[in-house]
Scaffold this motif. Structure first.
Motif, PDB file in Angstrom:
ATOM      1  N   SER A  69       0.810  -1.218   0.000  1.00  0.00           N
ATOM      2  CA  SER A  69       0.000   0.000   0.000  1.00  0.00           C
ATOM      3  C   SER A  69       0.848   1.275   0.000  1.00  0.00           C
ATOM      4  O   SER A  69       0.473   2.279  -0.622  1.00  0.00           O
ATOM      5  CB  SER A  69      -0.932  -0.017   1.213  1.00  0.00           C
ATOM      6  N   GLU A  73       0.040   4.897  -1.658  1.00  0.00           N
ATOM      7  CA  GLU A  73      -0.316   6.017  -0.777  1.00  0.00           C
ATOM      8  C   GLU A  73       0.545   7.242  -1.062  1.00  0.00           C
ATOM      9  O   GLU A  73       0.097   8.382  -0.873  1.00  0.00           O
ATOM     10  CB  GLU A  73      -0.149   5.604   0.696  1.00  0.00           C
ATOM     11  N   GLU A  84      -7.169   0.602  -5.828  1.00  0.00           N
ATOM     12  CA  GLU A  84      -8.532   0.025  -5.836  1.00  0.00           C
ATOM     13  C   GLU A  84      -8.767  -0.780  -7.112  1.00  0.00           C
ATOM     14  O   GLU A  84      -9.295  -1.890  -7.085  1.00  0.00           O
ATOM     15  CB  GLU A  84      -9.581   1.148  -5.771  1.00  0.00           C
ATOM     16  N   ARG A 103      -1.215  -2.542   9.210  1.00  0.00           N
ATOM     17  CA  ARG A 103      -1.900  -1.638  10.136  1.00  0.00           C
ATOM     18  C   ARG A 103      -1.874  -2.198  11.554  1.00  0.00           C
ATOM     19  O   ARG A 103      -1.804  -3.411  11.756  1.00  0.00           O
ATOM     20  CB  ARG A 103      -3.355  -1.429   9.696  1.00  0.00           C
ATOM     21  N   ALA A 112     -11.695   0.578  12.231  1.00  0.00           N
ATOM     22  CA  ALA A 112     -11.807   1.336  10.970  1.00  0.00           C
ATOM     23  C   ALA A 112     -10.835   0.776   9.924  1.00  0.00           C
ATOM     24  O   ALA A 112     -11.178   0.677   8.736  1.00  0.00           O
ATOM     25  CB  ALA A 112     -11.538   2.814  11.216  1.00  0.00           C
ATOM     26  N   TYR A 113      -9.631   0.398  10.362  1.00  0.00           N
ATOM     27  CA  TYR A 113      -8.701  -0.248   9.422  1.00  0.00           C
ATOM     28  C   TYR A 113      -9.291  -1.572   8.919  1.00  0.00           C
ATOM     29  O   TYR A 113      -9.188  -1.897   7.729  1.00  0.00           O
ATOM     30  CB  TYR A 113      -7.354  -0.519  10.091  1.00  0.00           C
ATOM     31  N   THR A 116     -11.795  -0.946   6.322  1.00  0.00           N
ATOM     32  CA  THR A 116     -11.190  -0.485   5.065  1.00  0.00           C
ATOM     33  C   THR A 116     -10.816  -1.654   4.150  1.00  0.00           C
ATOM     34  O   THR A 116     -11.018  -1.591   2.940  1.00  0.00           O
ATOM     35  CB  THR A 116      -9.915   0.331   5.370  1.00  0.00           C
ATOM     36  N   TYR A 117     -10.276  -2.730   4.742  1.00  0.00           N
ATOM     37  CA  TYR A 117      -9.732  -3.822   3.914  1.00  0.00           C
ATOM     38  C   TYR A 117     -10.586  -5.085   3.915  1.00  0.00           C
ATOM     39  O   TYR A 117     -10.475  -5.891   2.989  1.00  0.00           O
ATOM     40  CB  TYR A 117      -8.311  -4.162   4.381  1.00  0.00           C
ATOM     41  N   SER A 122     -16.326  -2.093   1.137  1.00  0.00           N
ATOM     42  CA  SER A 122     -15.268  -1.085   1.003  1.00  0.00           C
ATOM     43  C   SER A 122     -14.645  -1.110  -0.391  1.00  0.00           C
ATOM     44  O   SER A 122     -14.449  -2.171  -0.976  1.00  0.00           O
ATOM     45  CB  SER A 122     -14.175  -1.361   2.036  1.00  0.00           C
TER      46      SER A 122
END
Ligand SMILES: O=C(O)c1cc(=O)[nH]c(=O)n1[C@@H]1O[C@H](COP(=O)(O)O)[C@@H](O)[C@H]1O
Length: 286
Positions: A69, A73, A84, A103, A112-113, A116-117, A122
């Motif tokens: 990632s 990023e 994505e 993470r 929340a992480y 996300t994955y 998501s």
């Protein structure tokens, strides 16, 4: 047996992919230097071309693709958009996608992480994600729970491939166990009873030599063992039996730069992945 309410677990999906395609995982790590070597610009257009080429070359043949990632990023929101699309395209071509995000945070943020994955709604939904347990294994609970619900996987850093990892991971706790062995114990408990294999993996570097055996660390967790470090970091497939011993059948060896440096030619990327896959087969007797 699967249904909408209980998707097939990641461990079962991964075992099938390993049986059908072999266990090799290829990383998608668009280093600036690789973009340059490929004759691409170090910008969003270069990132897009690089990523698309790797997915086109390998997603229909390797068991797992592992996008790193960080390399996406660094381009901000447009880099994430490329990521994505890569995830969606790779999954559509039949590869499992392990998002290398590493993470780790307090549980409420970890949730929340995890979303996300590992939440199918998501845009970055992947088959599995790497996480760091060094805020305490229990802080990972939201990801472990969501993975169970969504049929995805979690790979927990146990014994990383870099030399600096030892000061944390080899540290000995009050009860005499190393920190790494404690993480592996947690994962073994998480995977207990799962067949053909649990969905909770550990990251154990292929570079470790006999370190785990010397410390008496049991690597068998009834779950996958992601083994980075082959190629650019100096390990080879021939090192795997010594590092993993009886757990070698659960190893998912990762190569990133070792394959990627052969681009941008699609055939050359495929040949390189096939060569590493052959070396892994030979080393592991598959
Ligand atoms: O979780 C990982 O994938 C990982 C863990 C580890 O202990 N060591 C390690 O190198 N990695 C990742 O695996 C990839 C290795 O890349 P190469 O050294 O180019 O093969 C990188 O994306 C690293 O971030």
């Amino acid at each position: 047996m699967t249904s909408a309410s209980s998707p097939e677990p990641f461990g079962a999906r991964l075992r099938r992919a390993m049986d059908e395609r072999g266990p090799l995982c290829v990383g998608i790590d668009p280093h600036a230097s690789l973009l340059t070597d490929w004759g691409l610009s170090d910008d969003i257009a270069g990132l897009e071309r690089f990523t698309h080429t790797v997915v086109e070359a390998l997603a229909d043949r390797v068991a797992v693709l592992k996008p790193q990632s960080a390399f996406f990023e660094r381009f901000g929101s447009r880099g994430i958009a490329v990521l994505e699309r890569a995830v969606a395209d790779a999954r559509a071509a039949g590869a499992l996608v392990l998002m290398d995000a590493k993470r780790g945070d307090i549980g409420s943020t970890m949730a929340a992480y995890a979303a996300t994955y590992l939440d199918p709604a998501s845009p970055l939904f992947s088959d599995a994600v790497t996480v760091s347990p060094y805020l305490g294994y229990g802080s990972l609970r939201p990801a472990l729970d969501l993975a169970r619900e969504s049929g995805t996987g979690v790979f927990v850093l146990a014994l990383t491939s870099n030399p600096e990892g030892a000061e944390v991971q080899h540290a000995v706790r009050g009860d005499g166990a190393t920190v790494a062995a404690t993480m592996l114990d947690h994962l073994r408990a998480e995977n207990a009873g799962a067949a053909p294999m649990g969905s909770y993996g550990a990251v154990v570097g292929a570079t470790l030599g006999g370190a785990a055996a010397a410390q008496g660390t049991d690597l068998a967790i009834n779950g996958p063992l992601l083994a980075p470090g082959i190629g650019a970091q100096g390990a080879t497939a021939a090192d795997l039996p010594r590092v993993f011993g009886a757990a070698a059948g659960d190893v998912v060896p990762n190569v990133s730069r070792g394959v990627l440096r052969h681009g941008p030619d699609v055939a050359a990327l495929r040949e390189s992945a096939e060569r590493f896959a052959g070396e892994v087969r030979e080393a592991l007797g598959g």
